[in-house]
Design a protein around this motif. Structure first.
Motif: not given
Length: 343
Positions: A118, A177, A182, A185-186, A192, A195-196
């Motif tokens: 990512y 993270s 997560i 979002e996924l 991501f 979440a990041k």
């Protein structure tokens, strides 16, 4: 060589700090700004400037460098305080298996042949001792101990064999993270983002030759040591279970695009299964432990039917470091405390 960036975020110096060389034992430093003001500028002209940097590095280690000073790692930023390109892989499939199992996601067979990756935010990295500001503990705050490399200019469609020659520096990373964000979002199918938050890198970046025979096959064959609140949490081996080495990860990132000088490519969370193929044991049970909380939580669920370990809370501290076979710190330490964000 060992290089670092002094924190000098002023109008005069900008946001990219000041390039210094660091002695092999991490005790002394010397300015390199007359060679290259910043690490980014050094990477952009690496072939021309590396010999000059190496000469001063030798002087520093021999005690002959003019202007050398005692090093305070607390004054160091991440080697690149920001980067034009930060791409993080996930080359340890034991970690991939566990975190996907945690969210009831299948493990496609392609993961054995095609790396996961990512693109993170490179506009601002945290310093290695900077606090991790979080909006809420409910977001599932986690650390991820990883290794990363810095490249020079990488051509598009480069082969792994060619990519190996573009690796100029190696460092550690805490890829923070927010696990609670997560899955949502996924589920949108677009990757991501929230979440990041910002990552932090080790205070020192080193050329691969500094690692000696621990650098083999584009991998670092040493344990990564992680402490949580002063207690050893993990010491997994970084080499043997890295399915894709850095040359393969760089080639994957450059399949359809150029990578500009100063691009950072991460390994993903260092993770080892048990010798019998099990998911891994805590250090307290004779295992090598973990480099993130998500793994131990999933292992608890597998082995005991319930999760006992919480994600990080305000006030918790994580320390990530790597030592050579003589017990000497190679990159210095990432040492961060989680705090509540105050607007």
């Amino acid at each position: 060589m060992k290089l670092a960036t002094l924190k000098l975020e002023t109008k005069e110096h900008g946001r990219d700090g000041e390039l210094i060389l660091v002695s092999r034992d991490l005790s002394r430093g010397v300015s390199a700004t007359d060679i290259a003001p910043t690490l980014q500028q050094a990477i952009e002209a690496w072939d021309a400037l590396a010999p000059k940097l190496e000469a001063r590095y030798a002087e520093l280690n021999d005690g002959r460098a003019e202007g050398a000073f005692d090093l305070d790692q607390g004054q160091l930023h991440s080697p690149l305080p920001r980067s034009y390109h930060w791409a993080d892989g996930s080359a340890y499939l034991n970690h991939v298996k566990l975190v996907r199992q945690a969210r009831n996601a299948e493990m496609p067979e392609t993961f054995w042949t095609d790396p996961l990756m990512y693109q993170g935010g490179g506009d601002r990295f945290l310093a290695p001792t900077e606090e991790i500001e979080a909006v809420s503990e409910e977001h599932g705050i986690d650390f991820e101990g990883e290794i990363a490399v810095i490249t020079d200019d990488v051509p598009m469609a480069v082969t792994p064999e060619q990519a190996a020659g573009h690796i100029k520096l190696v460092m550690l990373v805490n890829d923070v993270s927010l696990r609670g964000l997560i899955p949502g979002e996924l589920a949108k199918g677009f990757g991501f983002f929230q979440a990041k938050p910002a990552s932090a890198f080790s205070p020192i970046a080193v050329t691969p030759d500094e690692l000696g025979d621990a650098w083999q096959g584009g991998r670092v064959h040493l344990p990564l040591t992680v402490h949580l609140n002063g207690e050893k949490f993990g010491e997994p081996e970084a080499g043997p279970d890295m399915i894709f080495g850095f040359p393969e990860l760089i080639a994957h990132a450059a399949k359809t695009r150029y990578l500009g000088a100063g691009a950072i490519v991460g390994s993903g969370t260092v993770s080892n299964p048990d010798a019998d193929g099990g998911p891994g044991k805590p250090i307290s049970e004779g295992g090598v432990g973990y480099s993130c909380l998500a793994e131990v939580r999933m292992v608890e669920q597998i082995l005991h039917g319930q999760v006992k370990t919480p994600f990080m809370r305000f006030g918790d501290r994580v320390r990530i470091e790597m030592f050579d076979r003589e017990g000497r710190s190679i990159f210095g330490a990432i040492d961060q405390q989680v705090v509540k964000y105050q607007p």
